[in-house]
Design a protein around this motif. Structure first.
Motif, PDB file in Angstrom:
ATOM      1  N   LYS A  85      37.614  27.563 -47.388  1.00 20.71           N
ATOM      2  CA  LYS A  85      38.731  28.095 -46.602  1.00 20.71           C
ATOM      3  C   LYS A  85      40.000  27.246 -46.753  1.00 20.71           C
ATOM      4  N   GLY A  86      39.941  26.198 -47.572  1.00 19.71           N
ATOM      5  CA  GLY A  86      41.103  25.329 -47.735  1.00 19.71           C
ATOM      6  C   GLY A  86      41.223  24.275 -46.655  1.00 19.71           C
ATOM      7  N   VAL A  87      40.088  23.889 -46.094  1.00 21.34           N
ATOM      8  CA  VAL A  87      40.033  22.879 -45.039  1.00 21.34           C
ATOM      9  C   VAL A  87      39.676  21.537 -45.669  1.00 21.34           C
ATOM     10  N   ARG A  88      40.280  20.469 -45.185  1.00 26.01           N
ATOM     11  CA  ARG A  88      39.905  19.113 -45.608  1.00 26.01           C
ATOM     12  C   ARG A  88      38.831  18.646 -44.630  1.00 26.01           C
ATOM     13  N   VAL A  89      37.759  18.052 -45.161  1.00 30.98           N
ATOM     14  CA  VAL A  89      36.605  17.687 -44.326  1.00 30.98           C
ATOM     15  C   VAL A  89      36.297  16.207 -44.499  1.00 30.98           C
ATOM     16  N   LEU A  90      36.161  15.528 -43.360  1.00 34.77           N
ATOM     17  CA  LEU A  90      35.930  14.094 -43.357  1.00 34.77           C
ATOM     18  C   LEU A  90      34.663  13.752 -42.587  1.00 34.77           C
ATOM     19  N   HIS A  91      33.824  12.913 -43.186  1.00 30.96           N
ATOM     20  CA  HIS A  91      32.611  12.406 -42.543  1.00 30.96           C
ATOM     21  C   HIS A  91      33.002  11.259 -41.619  1.00 30.96           C
ATOM     22  N   GLN A  92      32.207  10.999 -40.606  1.00 32.89           N
ATOM     23  CA  GLN A  92      32.490   9.928 -39.649  1.00 32.89           C
ATOM     24  C   GLN A  92      32.476   8.533 -40.282  1.00 32.89           C
ATOM     25  N   LEU A  93      31.970   8.423 -41.501  1.00 30.80           N
ATOM     26  CA  LEU A  93      32.003   7.141 -42.212  1.00 30.80           C
ATOM     27  C   LEU A  93      33.273   6.989 -43.055  1.00 30.80           C
ATOM     28  N   GLY A  94      34.119   8.027 -43.056  1.00 29.13           N
ATOM     29  CA  GLY A  94      35.376   7.953 -43.781  1.00 29.13           C
ATOM     30  C   GLY A  94      35.353   8.591 -45.155  1.00 29.13           C
ATOM     31  N   ASN A  95      34.221   9.152 -45.557  1.00 30.60           N
ATOM     32  CA  ASN A  95      34.123   9.811 -46.856  1.00 30.60           C
ATOM     33  C   ASN A  95      34.594  11.259 -46.729  1.00 30.60           C
ATOM     34  N   GLU A  96      35.414  11.680 -47.686  1.00 26.97           N
ATOM     35  CA  GLU A  96      35.850  13.076 -47.666  1.00 26.97           C
ATOM     36  C   GLU A  96      34.887  13.921 -48.474  1.00 26.97           C
ATOM     37  N   TYR A  97      34.502  15.047 -47.908  1.00 29.25           N
ATOM     38  CA  TYR A  97      33.704  16.028 -48.635  1.00 29.25           C
ATOM     39  C   TYR A  97      34.657  16.803 -49.541  1.00 29.25           C
ATOM     40  N   THR A  98      34.256  17.030 -50.774  1.00 20.61           N
ATOM     41  CA  THR A  98      35.078  17.820 -51.683  1.00 20.61           C
ATOM     42  C   THR A  98      34.194  18.855 -52.376  1.00 20.61           C
ATOM     43  N   LYS A  99      34.826  19.823 -53.005  1.00 21.00           N
ATOM     44  CA  LYS A  99      34.066  20.827 -53.756  1.00 21.00           C
ATOM     45  C   LYS A  99      33.283  20.177 -54.889  1.00 21.00           C
ATOM     46  N   ASP A 100      33.792  19.057 -55.410  1.00 27.71           N
ATOM     47  CA  ASP A 100      33.119  18.352 -56.504  1.00 27.71           C
ATOM     48  C   ASP A 100      31.867  17.603 -56.056  1.00 27.71           C
ATOM     49  N   THR A 101      31.829  17.159 -54.791  1.00 27.31           N
ATOM     50  CA  THR A 101      30.705  16.334 -54.327  1.00 27.31           C
ATOM     51  C   THR A 101      29.705  17.068 -53.439  1.00 27.31           C
ATOM     52  N   ILE A 102      30.087  18.199 -52.887  1.00 27.12           N
ATOM     53  CA  ILE A 102      29.253  18.835 -51.860  1.00 27.12           C
ATOM     54  C   ILE A 102      27.921  19.336 -52.411  1.00 27.12           C
ATOM     55  N   GLU A 103      27.891  19.841 -53.633  1.00 26.50           N
ATOM     56  CA  GLU A 103      26.625  20.348 -54.180  1.00 26.50           C
ATOM     57  C   GLU A 103      25.583  19.249 -54.298  1.00 26.50           C
ATOM     58  N   THR A 104      25.991  18.085 -54.782  1.00 27.91           N
ATOM     59  CA  THR A 104      25.069  16.956 -54.893  1.00 27.91           C
ATOM     60  C   THR A 104      24.550  16.553 -53.516  1.00 27.91           C
ATOM     61  N   MET A 105      25.433  16.528 -52.545  1.00 27.84           N
ATOM     62  CA  MET A 105      25.035  16.155 -51.182  1.00 27.84           C
ATOM     63  C   MET A 105      24.038  17.154 -50.603  1.00 27.84           C
ATOM     64  N   LEU A 106      24.293  18.436 -50.833  1.00 26.68           N
ATOM     65  CA  LEU A 106      23.386  19.471 -50.334  1.00 26.68           C
ATOM     66  C   LEU A 106      22.017  19.376 -51.013  1.00 26.68           C
ATOM     67  N   GLU A 107      22.025  19.081 -52.304  1.00 28.96           N
ATOM     68  CA  GLU A 107      20.753  18.915 -53.023  1.00 28.96           C
ATOM     69  C   GLU A 107      19.971  17.731 -52.473  1.00 28.96           C
ATOM     70  N   GLN A 108      20.641  16.615 -52.208  1.00 28.77           N
ATOM     71  CA  GLN A 108      19.975  15.445 -51.636  1.00 28.77           C
ATOM     72  C   GLN A 108      19.396  15.770 -50.265  1.00 28.77           C
ATOM     73  N   ARG A 109      20.156  16.513 -49.466  1.00 22.25           N
ATOM     74  CA  ARG A 109      19.671  16.895 -48.133  1.00 22.25           C
ATOM     75  C   ARG A 109      18.435  17.782 -48.256  1.00 22.25           C
ATOM     76  N   TYR A 110      18.451  18.707 -49.203  1.00 20.74           N
ATOM     77  CA  TYR A 110      17.327  19.607 -49.423  1.00 20.74           C
ATOM     78  C   TYR A 110      16.071  18.826 -49.811  1.00 20.74           C
ATOM     79  N   PHE A 111      16.212  17.897 -50.762  1.00 20.54           N
ATOM     80  CA  PHE A 111      15.051  17.130 -51.209  1.00 20.54           C
ATOM     81  C   PHE A 111      14.522  16.210 -50.114  1.00 20.54           C
ATOM     82  N   SER A 112      15.394  15.638 -49.304  1.00 22.86           N
ATOM     83  CA  SER A 112      14.949  14.808 -48.182  1.00 22.86           C
ATOM     84  C   SER A 112      14.184  15.648 -47.167  1.00 22.86           C
ATOM     85  N   ALA A 113      14.671  16.843 -46.888  1.00 19.15           N
ATOM     86  CA  ALA A 113      13.984  17.735 -45.953  1.00 19.15           C
ATOM     87  C   ALA A 113      12.613  18.131 -46.497  1.00 19.15           C
TER      88      ALA A 113
END
Length: 152
Positions: A85-113
């Motif tokens: 939607k064109g929103v900038r997203v920031l994690h509470q640790l100060g890391n910005e979520y981007t279209k380039d990084t979100i897929e890797t993060m989602l995959e890591q979350r999936y494998f941890s689950a």
């Protein structure tokens, strides 16, 4: 531009509110009725309460947030929904979520689950530190400045 906070359990509400006041930005905190508060907040802070439920706050945020807004969340799934939607997203640790990084993060979350479901233990988050808060504050201030510059 507004700053939205995924409010359930966020350790950076006060930090975000102080920065928003400095830049005269409205803050919208979306949280479950389980986290209802009678604490007084400045007039530029609005609370939106949602019913109990795993994704109730997420759906409400997706419906309210608009291009150019900033979202503070630690929820990768929610981040992935609003990035488009064109929103900038920031994690509470100060890391910005981007279209380039979100897929890797989602995959890591999936494998941890998947590991947890199979009975294996995975590490939980580390305790939130003063350094974490300072890094978040610096990142949010930089993001606000960037967004404000984009509006000019």
């Amino acid at each position: 531009m507004k700053i939205f906070i995924d409010g359930d359990g966020s350790p950076v509400k006060d930090t975000t509110i102080k920065l928003a006041e400095k830049y005269q930005l409205p803050v919208v905190i979306v949280t479950s009725v389980d986290h209802y508060t009678t604490k007084e907040y400045p007039d530029f802070v609005t609370f939106v309460y949602v019913d109990k439920g795993a994704d109730s706050a997420d759906y409400k945020i997706v419906g309210l947030i608009q291009s150019g807004d900033i979202l503070v969340t630690q929820d990768y799934g929610l981040a992935s929904l609003v990035l488009s939607k064109g929103v900038r997203v920031l994690h509470q640790l100060g890391n910005e979520y981007t279209k380039d990084t979100i897929e890797t993060m989602l995959e890591q979350r999936y494998f941890s689950a998947k590991l947890r479901k199979a009975g294996q233990r995975t590490k939980g988050p580390k305790a939130y530190t003063t350094e974490d808060r300072e890094r978040f504050k610096e990142s949010l201030e930089k993001l606000i400045a960037q967004q404000a510059g984009d509006k000019k």
